[in-house]
Design a protein around this motif. Sequence first.
Motif, mmCIF file in Angstrom:
data_model
loop_
_atom_site.group_PDB
_atom_site.id
_atom_site.type_symbol
_atom_site.label_atom_id
_atom_site.label_comp_id
_atom_site.label_asym_id
_atom_site.label_seq_id
_atom_site.Cartn_x
_atom_site.Cartn_y
_atom_site.Cartn_z
ATOM 1 N N HIS A 36 -2.490 -2.221 -14.465
ATOM 2 C CA HIS A 36 -1.130 -2.172 -15.003
ATOM 3 C C HIS A 36 -1.161 -1.376 -16.304
ATOM 4 O O HIS A 36 -1.813 -1.786 -17.274
ATOM 5 N N VAL A 37 -0.515 -0.215 -16.310
ATOM 6 C CA VAL A 37 -0.517 0.646 -17.497
ATOM 7 C C VAL A 37 0.428 0.044 -18.526
ATOM 8 O O VAL A 37 1.655 -0.020 -18.308
ATOM 9 N N LEU A 38 -0.134 -0.396 -19.643
ATOM 10 C CA LEU A 38 0.671 -1.057 -20.684
ATOM 11 C C LEU A 38 1.315 -0.056 -21.632
ATOM 12 O O LEU A 38 2.462 -0.251 -22.070
ATOM 13 N N GLY B 281 4.060 0.888 -17.772
ATOM 14 C CA GLY B 281 4.693 -0.060 -16.852
ATOM 15 C C GLY B 281 4.316 0.140 -15.393
ATOM 16 O O GLY B 281 4.587 -0.732 -14.572
ATOM 17 N N MET B 282 3.703 1.255 -15.054
ATOM 18 C CA MET B 282 3.370 1.522 -13.648
ATOM 19 C C MET B 282 2.128 0.749 -13.235
ATOM 20 O O MET B 282 1.310 0.331 -14.045
ATOM 21 N N LYS B 283 2.003 0.530 -11.903
ATOM 22 C CA LYS B 283 0.791 -0.024 -11.325
ATOM 23 C C LYS B 283 0.018 1.124 -10.674
ATOM 24 O O LYS B 283 0.599 1.948 -9.959
ATOM 25 N N ALA B 284 -1.281 1.188 -10.943
ATOM 26 C CA ALA B 284 -2.084 2.305 -10.447
ATOM 27 C C ALA B 284 -3.471 1.809 -10.054
ATOM 28 O O ALA B 284 -3.869 0.674 -10.359
ATOM 29 N N CYS B 285 -4.208 2.675 -9.379
ATOM 30 C CA CYS B 285 -5.577 2.359 -8.964
ATOM 31 C C CYS B 285 -6.509 2.656 -10.137
ATOM 32 O O CYS B 285 -6.542 3.785 -10.636
ATOM 33 N N CYS B 286 -7.271 1.666 -10.548
ATOM 34 C CA CYS B 286 -8.119 1.822 -11.720
ATOM 35 C C CYS B 286 -9.572 1.551 -11.364
ATOM 36 O O CYS B 286 -9.929 0.454 -10.914
ATOM 37 N N ALA B 287 -10.411 2.566 -11.552
ATOM 38 C CA ALA B 287 -11.851 2.422 -11.342
ATOM 39 C C ALA B 287 -12.475 1.942 -12.661
ATOM 40 O O ALA B 287 -12.421 2.655 -13.673
ATOM 41 N N LEU C 82 -1.458 10.316 -10.105
ATOM 42 C CA LEU C 82 -1.989 9.005 -9.735
ATOM 43 C C LEU C 82 -1.313 8.477 -8.475
ATOM 44 O O LEU C 82 -0.157 8.779 -8.189
ATOM 45 N N HIS C 83 -2.078 7.667 -7.724
ATOM 46 C CA HIS C 83 -1.515 6.978 -6.560
ATOM 47 C C HIS C 83 -0.771 5.754 -7.080
ATOM 48 O O HIS C 83 -1.362 4.827 -7.641
ATOM 49 N N VAL C 84 0.536 5.733 -6.888
ATOM 50 C CA VAL C 84 1.377 4.680 -7.451
ATOM 51 C C VAL C 84 1.397 3.481 -6.513
ATOM 52 O O VAL C 84 1.662 3.616 -5.311
ATOM 53 N N LEU C 85 1.136 2.305 -7.065
ATOM 54 C CA LEU C 85 1.157 1.061 -6.292
ATOM 55 C C LEU C 85 2.475 0.331 -6.507
ATOM 56 O O LEU C 85 3.173 0.544 -7.519
ATOM 57 N N PRO C 86 2.863 -0.533 -5.560
ATOM 58 C CA PRO C 86 4.111 -1.293 -5.719
ATOM 59 C C PRO C 86 4.107 -2.142 -6.981
ATOM 60 O O PRO C 86 3.049 -2.561 -7.473
ATOM 61 N N ASN C 87 5.313 -2.421 -7.489
ATOM 62 C CA ASN C 87 5.435 -3.182 -8.731
ATOM 63 C C ASN C 87 4.915 -4.603 -8.603
ATOM 64 O O ASN C 87 4.546 -5.232 -9.598
ATOM 65 N N ASP C 88 4.910 -5.132 -7.362
ATOM 66 C CA ASP C 88 4.454 -6.518 -7.202
ATOM 67 C C ASP C 88 2.959 -6.619 -6.906
ATOM 68 O O ASP C 88 2.458 -7.703 -6.568
ATOM 69 N N ALA C 89 2.239 -5.510 -7.029
ATOM 70 C CA ALA C 89 0.796 -5.542 -6.784
ATOM 71 C C ALA C 89 0.125 -6.425 -7.837
ATOM 72 O O ALA C 89 0.362 -6.267 -9.038
ATOM 73 N N PRO C 90 -0.723 -7.364 -7.411
ATOM 74 C CA PRO C 90 -1.348 -8.287 -8.367
ATOM 75 C C PRO C 90 -2.406 -7.600 -9.231
ATOM 76 O O PRO C 90 -3.363 -7.020 -8.706
#
Length: 795
Positions: free
Chosen positions: A49-51, A87-93, A135-143
């Motif tokens: 979650h990008v703060l 605020g976006m959800k993204a894939c984080c290595a 970035l590959h954007v993930l849904p807002n409800d992704a945990p």
Amino acid sequence: MKFSENWLREWTSPDWTTEQLSEELSLAGLEVDDVEPVAGAFTNVVVGHVLSVEKHPDADKLNVTQVDVGDVEPVQIVCGAKNVVAGMKACCAKVGAVLPGDFKIKKAKLRGVPSHGMLCGASEIGLPDDGVDGLHVLPNDAPVGMDLREYLDLNDSSIDVDLTPNRADCFSVMGIARDVHAISGAELKTPFSENDMAGTADCQVAIEVTDAVACPKYLGCTVTGFNTQAQTPLWMKQRLERSGLRPLSLVVDITNYVLLEMGQPMHAFDLNKLQGAVQVRKANAGEKLTTLDEKEVVLEDDTLVIADDSGAIALAGIMGGLSTSVTDDTTAIFFECAHFNRLAITGKARKYGLHTDSSMRFERGVDPLLPERALNRALALFTEVAGGEVSKVNAVISDENLPKAAVITLRKETLDKRLGVEVDSQQVNDIFQRLGFGVEENAAGWNMHAPSYRFDMAIEMDLVEEVGRVFGYNNLPETPLHAPMTLNELPESEQELMALKIALVQRGYNEVVTYSFVEESKQKCLAPDLPYVLVQNPISDDMKAMRTTLFPGLLQSVAYNQNRQQPRVRLFESGLVFYKNDQDPTGATQVPMIGGAVVGKVAASGWDETERAVDFFDVKGDVETLLRMSHQVGKIRFEACSHPALHPGQSASLIKDGKEVGIIGQLHPQWVKTMGVNGNVFLFQIRQDALMTMEVPCAEAISKFPEVQRDLAFVVENELSVQSLLDAVMVESDILRSVDIFDIYRGQGIGEDQKSVALTLKIQHQERTLQDDEVDQLVAQILESAKQKVNAVLR
């Protein structure tokens, strides 16, 4: 049929690895073409979650982000993606992650700023291209902090099965699961509740079926008051993508999902765009329809359509129409689900230049008991995501026109004999019960009641095959064959086609095999006088006529080679041509032919060769080689002819016993561009039956007496063929051995419309020396015959 392995395992999950599953499917007759992981190999990648996002102090194209990865404290990551926002959800290595290509993520400094991880795009973690630059954007409800492989269900594979046309029942995950259950014994379950979704309100759309034979079952209901902003769930999108389909919108995705899951095509109309009752009828000749892919088609009167008061709104079993399509503004939907007769759909999609998943299934056969289940499944999925009120289901069903399941007798004796192994009767019962058959034992074996989805079950051997493939072909014993063999006599006079082919190969030709279906316009150009057969269900519009000559395929092959910088082409083909014959049960007379095409230089370029373009006589020499091999040189004559495909003056018919058996010549200049070739192309074609009988060698004593030669030069008209002169001088005589041409002269001393043809006569008696008066008498007879028959005079 392409599908997700995890989706299949929801229906049945044997204790097999992916490799074992693929192998068992292939051994059972469902050949697996490809198994591909849905994502690359990576570890320690989580939902981030990008703060916050701030510009890098020393790099305009970089940003410094704070990312919550589910740990106690956020991590700082330097990112260059254009679409990164707070605020976006993204894939984080995370630090320690390993990405595809064995790329390890470590702590680093980028332009002096520490970075503890990496925000990833789809390609960087081996996901399919999502079309996003960044970035590959993930849904807002992704945990946040959840392992990405688990969240996106990436421990999965896409399996591609190459199904044979008879296995229409396996064009779905449910169908594949039934077969896996049968061969493995693993439990088969339906992974969702099958409830009746019909409501209490009347359906607003009346249904009228005017052709119950073509459409024996048609169901429809409406859905209103749903959330028009509802989106396709992520899990459904993933399964569609892993099955080779692109997600489009909720309604389309659900109908496609049910198609893949259960094998039942269905369609949805915008209720507010329908005018009057929905009609299932044959199209009116010339009626027009614009399909969903915005292609306008002009319908023929043998095409089944879905229509309303405005006209045709869909091609039944193939594709919907644009005028009633569901869009983002749709507020009410009419769902339809039907069963169509296979013969009503077969070939129609191809006729209009279409090919859809729906038509592919209906052409092969769909379970007639499936529409009710599929409609309920689609309604359940739709209302679960978007809500809404479902109406009653309107149904028009013609039971007498629905396909009836076959009842086939299987004899135990036949089963054991055909398989070569004795299969226990109880095991046979278990196999067919797992396959969904109704099993009824009798004195000789069983009466098997095929399930409604097994259209391929018709005869006893179909059942034997089912036992063999489920029992396991690899479990059948290897039994040496013992069979009496009776060899047919091979007449010494029979010529082998392979010998003719080898002769052409030795003369520099290459064999080609072309389609028997050709373009109708080219057929008319090259053989306008020959009646031809049109294919009722052509592969494509340019392959709808059965060839009456080998020339179209040969010329297409010549053009193909010339377009690839091959100036010297020598090709031949042996195959059937088809002449229309209404008296024949097949509608055509099939004639085996052998033909060839030559263009370019006589020989390949070389320092010791003088380059010369091939001409008529070069090809004639090749043809004469075939005639000589079959001892037909003296029996088949070359006569000048006029042929619509060939150049006038450079064409000849091959005549045997007064009938034309072949043709040779240069392609007519007017067809060079039409056929897509370059240069002077020479063609020949001969009936195979004219070459397949040879003369049996017969021993003959060689005369020990001297041979006499006489050279005669005849003056004849220019238009006279040399063959006519040869026919005139070959008088009946037991001492005239041969007549050969050694010179043709035009010029000084000869009239402008005349030519001189010089011949050598070889004269010999088998048992004695010839006398001068005998030779003179024969020469006089030849001169008289030449004068009388062709007006030839001695020069």
